[in-house]
Write a protein that holds these residues in place. Structure first.
Motif, PDB file in Angstrom:
ATOM      1  N   TYR A  29     -26.423 -13.201  34.948  1.00  0.00           N
ATOM      2  CA  TYR A  29     -25.639 -14.169  35.727  1.00  0.00           C
ATOM      3  C   TYR A  29     -25.388 -15.443  34.927  1.00  0.00           C
ATOM      4  O   TYR A  29     -24.276 -15.974  34.916  1.00  0.00           O
ATOM      5  CB  TYR A  29     -26.380 -14.489  37.027  1.00  0.00           C
ATOM      6  N   TYR A  30     -26.400 -15.960  34.241  1.00  0.00           N
ATOM      7  CA  TYR A  30     -26.263 -17.222  33.522  1.00  0.00           C
ATOM      8  C   TYR A  30     -25.897 -17.048  32.051  1.00  0.00           C
ATOM      9  O   TYR A  30     -25.565 -18.020  31.382  1.00  0.00           O
ATOM     10  CB  TYR A  30     -27.551 -18.037  33.640  1.00  0.00           C
ATOM     11  N   GLY A  31     -25.963 -15.820  31.555  1.00  0.00           N
ATOM     12  CA  GLY A  31     -25.591 -15.589  30.165  1.00  0.00           C
ATOM     13  C   GLY A  31     -26.769 -15.739  29.211  1.00  0.00           C
ATOM     14  O   GLY A  31     -27.738 -16.432  29.503  1.00  0.00           O
ATOM     15  N   TRP A  32     -26.663 -15.069  28.056  1.00  0.00           N
ATOM     16  CA  TRP A  32     -27.748 -15.052  27.077  1.00  0.00           C
ATOM     17  C   TRP A  32     -28.091 -16.449  26.572  1.00  0.00           C
ATOM     18  O   TRP A  32     -29.231 -16.899  26.656  1.00  0.00           O
ATOM     19  CB  TRP A  32     -27.377 -14.145  25.908  1.00  0.00           C
ATOM     20  N   LYS A  33     -27.104 -17.159  26.041  1.00  0.00           N
ATOM     21  CA  LYS A  33     -27.381 -18.440  25.386  1.00  0.00           C
ATOM     22  C   LYS A  33     -27.912 -19.472  26.372  1.00  0.00           C
ATOM     23  O   LYS A  33     -28.890 -20.179  26.086  1.00  0.00           O
ATOM     24  CB  LYS A  33     -26.115 -18.959  24.711  1.00  0.00           C
ATOM     25  N   ARG A  34     -27.274 -19.557  27.540  1.00  0.00           N
ATOM     26  CA  ARG A  34     -27.710 -20.563  28.506  1.00  0.00           C
ATOM     27  C   ARG A  34     -29.123 -20.266  29.005  1.00  0.00           C
ATOM     28  O   ARG A  34     -29.943 -21.173  29.160  1.00  0.00           O
ATOM     29  CB  ARG A  34     -26.737 -20.600  29.680  1.00  0.00           C
ATOM     30  N   THR A  35     -29.419 -18.984  29.213  1.00  0.00           N
ATOM     31  CA  THR A  35     -30.755 -18.616  29.686  1.00  0.00           C
ATOM     32  C   THR A  35     -31.812 -18.930  28.639  1.00  0.00           C
ATOM     33  O   THR A  35     -32.847 -19.531  28.941  1.00  0.00           O
ATOM     34  CB  THR A  35     -30.805 -17.122  30.045  1.00  0.00           C
ATOM     35  N   ILE A  36     -31.557 -18.527  27.391  1.00  0.00           N
ATOM     36  CA  ILE A  36     -32.528 -18.762  26.319  1.00  0.00           C
ATOM     37  C   ILE A  36     -32.744 -20.263  26.101  1.00  0.00           C
ATOM     38  O   ILE A  36     -33.881 -20.733  25.993  1.00  0.00           O
ATOM     39  CB  ILE A  36     -32.072 -18.077  25.018  1.00  0.00           C
ATOM     40  N   ASN A  37     -31.661 -21.022  26.038  1.00  0.00           N
ATOM     41  CA  ASN A  37     -31.786 -22.464  25.813  1.00  0.00           C
ATOM     42  C   ASN A  37     -32.480 -23.161  26.978  1.00  0.00           C
ATOM     43  O   ASN A  37     -33.286 -24.085  26.772  1.00  0.00           O
ATOM     44  CB  ASN A  37     -30.409 -23.086  25.583  1.00  0.00           C
ATOM     45  N   THR A  38     -32.178 -22.727  28.197  1.00  0.00           N
ATOM     46  CA  THR A  38     -32.812 -23.343  29.356  1.00  0.00           C
ATOM     47  C   THR A  38     -34.301 -23.032  29.382  1.00  0.00           C
ATOM     48  O   THR A  38     -35.136 -23.905  29.680  1.00  0.00           O
ATOM     49  CB  THR A  38     -32.151 -22.868  30.654  1.00  0.00           C
ATOM     50  N   ARG A  39     -34.657 -21.793  29.061  1.00  0.00           N
ATOM     51  CA  ARG A  39     -36.075 -21.430  28.999  1.00  0.00           C
ATOM     52  C   ARG A  39     -36.780 -22.242  27.905  1.00  0.00           C
ATOM     53  O   ARG A  39     -37.933 -22.641  28.059  1.00  0.00           O
ATOM     54  CB  ARG A  39     -36.231 -19.933  28.738  1.00  0.00           C
ATOM     55  N   ALA A  40     -36.078 -22.477  26.797  1.00  0.00           N
ATOM     56  CA  ALA A  40     -36.660 -23.306  25.735  1.00  0.00           C
ATOM     57  C   ALA A  40     -36.928 -24.715  26.259  1.00  0.00           C
ATOM     58  O   ALA A  40     -37.977 -25.314  25.984  1.00  0.00           O
ATOM     59  CB  ALA A  40     -35.725 -23.347  24.529  1.00  0.00           C
ATOM     60  N   ARG A  41     -35.966 -25.245  27.041  1.00  0.00           N
ATOM     61  CA  ARG A  41     -36.172 -26.564  27.651  1.00  0.00           C
ATOM     62  C   ARG A  41     -37.361 -26.540  28.613  1.00  0.00           C
ATOM     63  O   ARG A  41     -38.095 -27.524  28.748  1.00  0.00           O
ATOM     64  CB  ARG A  41     -34.919 -26.979  28.422  1.00  0.00           C
ATOM     65  N   VAL A  42     -37.516 -25.423  29.300  1.00  0.00           N
ATOM     66  CA  VAL A  42     -38.640 -25.270  30.218  1.00  0.00           C
ATOM     67  C   VAL A  42     -39.961 -25.376  29.456  1.00  0.00           C
ATOM     68  O   VAL A  42     -40.890 -26.066  29.875  1.00  0.00           O
ATOM     69  CB  VAL A  42     -38.550 -23.920  30.958  1.00  0.00           C
ATOM     70  N   TYR A  43     -40.049 -24.680  28.316  1.00  0.00           N
ATOM     71  CA  TYR A  43     -41.276 -24.714  27.524  1.00  0.00           C
ATOM     72  C   TYR A  43     -41.528 -26.115  26.955  1.00  0.00           C
ATOM     73  O   TYR A  43     -42.678 -26.559  26.849  1.00  0.00           O
ATOM     74  CB  TYR A  43     -41.209 -23.684  26.399  1.00  0.00           C
ATOM     75  N   ILE A  44     -40.447 -26.782  26.569  1.00  0.00           N
ATOM     76  CA  ILE A  44     -40.587 -28.160  26.087  1.00  0.00           C
ATOM     77  C   ILE A  44     -41.154 -29.038  27.196  1.00  0.00           C
ATOM     78  O   ILE A  44     -42.102 -29.810  26.990  1.00  0.00           O
ATOM     79  CB  ILE A  44     -39.225 -28.709  25.613  1.00  0.00           C
ATOM     80  N   ALA A  45     -40.579 -28.906  28.409  1.00  0.00           N
ATOM     81  CA  ALA A  45     -41.058 -29.706  29.538  1.00  0.00           C
ATOM     82  C   ALA A  45     -42.521 -29.409  29.845  1.00  0.00           C
ATOM     83  O   ALA A  45     -43.315 -30.311  30.113  1.00  0.00           O
ATOM     84  CB  ALA A  45     -40.186 -29.432  30.764  1.00  0.00           C
ATOM     85  N   ARG A  46     -42.883 -28.128  29.766  1.00  0.00           N
ATOM     86  CA  ARG A  46     -44.270 -27.740  30.040  1.00  0.00           C
ATOM     87  C   ARG A  46     -45.227 -28.381  29.051  1.00  0.00           C
ATOM     88  O   ARG A  46     -46.250 -28.966  29.438  1.00  0.00           O
ATOM     89  CB  ARG A  46     -44.388 -26.218  29.969  1.00  0.00           C
ATOM     90  N   ALA A  75     -41.222 -32.493  20.534  1.00  0.00           N
ATOM     91  CA  ALA A  75     -40.790 -31.199  21.068  1.00  0.00           C
ATOM     92  C   ALA A  75     -39.318 -30.939  20.760  1.00  0.00           C
ATOM     93  O   ALA A  75     -38.934 -29.831  20.373  1.00  0.00           O
ATOM     94  CB  ALA A  75     -41.038 -31.155  22.582  1.00  0.00           C
ATOM     95  N   GLU A  76     -38.484 -31.974  20.917  1.00  0.00           N
ATOM     96  CA  GLU A  76     -37.054 -31.811  20.634  1.00  0.00           C
ATOM     97  C   GLU A  76     -36.812 -31.475  19.169  1.00  0.00           C
ATOM     98  O   GLU A  76     -35.906 -30.725  18.831  1.00  0.00           O
ATOM     99  CB  GLU A  76     -36.293 -33.089  21.015  1.00  0.00           C
ATOM    100  N   ALA A  77     -37.631 -32.040  18.290  1.00  0.00           N
ATOM    101  CA  ALA A  77     -37.485 -31.771  16.863  1.00  0.00           C
ATOM    102  C   ALA A  77     -37.804 -30.315  16.528  1.00  0.00           C
ATOM    103  O   ALA A  77     -37.367 -29.797  15.497  1.00  0.00           O
ATOM    104  CB  ALA A  77     -38.388 -32.707  16.059  1.00  0.00           C
ATOM    105  N   GLN A  78     -38.559 -29.645  17.395  1.00  0.00           N
ATOM    106  CA  GLN A  78     -38.922 -28.245  17.165  1.00  0.00           C
ATOM    107  C   GLN A  78     -38.180 -27.307  18.131  1.00  0.00           C
ATOM    108  O   GLN A  78     -38.691 -26.272  18.510  1.00  0.00           O
ATOM    109  CB  GLN A  78     -40.434 -28.074  17.341  1.00  0.00           C
ATOM    110  N   PHE A  79     -36.969 -27.688  18.518  1.00  0.00           N
ATOM    111  CA  PHE A  79     -36.223 -26.932  19.526  1.00  0.00           C
ATOM    112  C   PHE A  79     -36.006 -25.474  19.103  1.00  0.00           C
ATOM    113  O   PHE A  79     -36.135 -24.548  19.919  1.00  0.00           O
ATOM    114  CB  PHE A  79     -34.877 -27.602  19.807  1.00  0.00           C
TER     115      PHE A  79
END
Length: 426
Positions: A247-264, A276-280
């Protein structure tokens, strides 16, 4: 360009009108093209949705021919239910509706060269000129003659502010029966109650400073409060990671999950937001690994004994090694002459996925739309095999995607019907 669509129980169609300024002053409108199609869906809203797909396909092809003269494109439908399906981004739609909605959004991006909201509006059924295409008794010569409204379009198209005749999705109201029809094609899932886009996840990350500032007071109650804040937001962040990858697409899902891990990690105090942003990119790889790990759990239930010998499981992920074995580890070296034209593409063992999985389909659509837009089947297959190894007849799925793609069909027509090899628009 103004495009109208309409559908009834047995048929649907679309009509396109161009409004242009004439030398003597004022405006004139003219029918550009119209198409109709027999439809047999079990409900009229589904037929309306298919008519909208036909409208977007027709506009896409027409806009390519008229691009030098195009200033604005407006899409119009009299279906409230179909408009709600298309404009709603927070609900998962059933396959029949969801696939067509995604086709509409994709055609809109290609036509408008923009990811902004689709200029699709609602019009009263009595004012929809495309209704002519769905009448059971047909149209008389007088209704479609040279100077008829069908040929010249509604008179209000000549008014520069003609969009006032339409209603946007935001201002639309629906009754209980329409709301029930909309919900009938939707599947509500828990994560969608809080699922939003990356910007909102970034705002969660920004709250780190607030949570981190609490322990600095040095009080026991403040420390407890800080831990409570962290536990609440970490739980919400983990929930955010469960996105529908198709539904959300490969890139958006992967990038959003990466943001999730950064937030965690930021909330847990492992890294600062800047670190964390430097190691995106590292978080992106972590996100992909998590996706493949979950796919491997489902894959393992279907693997035969022979396939288990062919593949290798490591770190919870099944890998395809091919000719690579433990005694021949991969190494990189600079050489004077490249021995193979694709030598750079041989990297490391790749994760195994099912060809009927959401993971494979999402990445296939990402390759088809972004990495190698509308290339041939073998080029697409080679690109996919750099990232994952699908088991099953995955080339047949690639072929089906290309067969269903309006732009690929246009390319094939230009190439004399051939869908092999690299496809390019000339």
């Amino acid at each position: 360009l103004t495009a109208f669509s309409d559908a009834a129980r047995d048929a649907g169609g679309t009509a396109l009108y161009a409004t242009f300024k004439i030398r003597g002053g004022g405006y004139q409108s003219q029918l550009i093209t119209a198409r109709s199609r027999i439809m047999n869906s079990p409900s009229i809203p589904r037929n309306e949705l298919q008519a909208i797909v036909l409208m977007f396909e027709t506009v896409f092809m027409t806009a390519r021919a008229l691009k030098p003269w195009m200033e604005e494109i407006t899409y119009v439908t009299d279906s409230t239910v179909a408009l709600c399906w298309i404009q709603s981004y927070h609900k998962r739609l059933n396959p029949f509706v969801g696939n067509r909605v995604e086709t509409i959004r994709r055609l809109a991006r290609w036509t408008l060269d923009s990811d902004e909201s689709i200029p699709l509006f609602h019009i009263q059924g009595s004012r929809n000129i495309a209704d002519m295409l769905t009448r059971k008794k047909g149209a008389t010569p007088g209704l479609i003659g040279e100077d008829s409204e069908w040929q010249t379009g509604p008179k209000w198209l000549l008014n520069p502010g003609y969009r006032q005749n339409f209603m946007s999705y935001e201002n639309l109201t629906i009754d209980k029966s329409q709301a029930k029809e909309v919900s009938r094609e939707c599947t509500e899932t828990p994560f969608m109650l809080i699922q939003d886009n990356e910007d909102q996840i970034d705002s969660v990350v920004n709250l780190t400073a607030q949570a981190a500032a609490i322990p600095q007071a040095g009080k026991k109650t403040s420390l407890e409060e800080a831990e409570a804040v962290r536990s609440i937001y970490v739980a919400r962040i983990e929930d955010q990671s469960e996105m529908d990858i198709v539904y959300y697409g490969w890139k958006r899902t992967i990038n959003t999950r990466a943001r999730v891990y950064i937030a965690r990690d930021v909330f847990m105090g492992r890294l600062t937001a800047q670190e964390a942003e430097a190691q995106f990119n590292m978080y992106v790889k972590l996100s992909e690994r998590d996706v493949f790990m979950k796919e491997s759990i489902k894959l393992e239930r279907e693997l035969s004994k022979g396939q288990r010998r062919e593949f290798r499981k490591e770190g919870g992920i099944w890998y395809y090694t091919g000719r690579l074995v433990d005694t021949a580890m991969i190494s990189k070296a600079d050489i004077e002459v490249a021995a193979f034209f694709d030598a750079e593409e041989f990297t490391e063992p790749i994760p195994v996925v099912r060809s009927n999985s959401k993971v494979f389909f999402a990445y296939l659509m990402y390759v088809h739309d972004t990495i190698l837009p509308h290339y041939g089947r073998e080029f697409t297959a080679r690109e996919i095999l750099k990232k994952m190894y699908p088991i099953g007849r995955f080339r047949n799925i690639i072929a089906r995607v290309r067969d269903d793609c309006p732009r690929c069909r246009m390319i094939a027509k230009k190439n004399g019907g051939s869908q092999n090899g690299k496809s390019t628009l000339l």
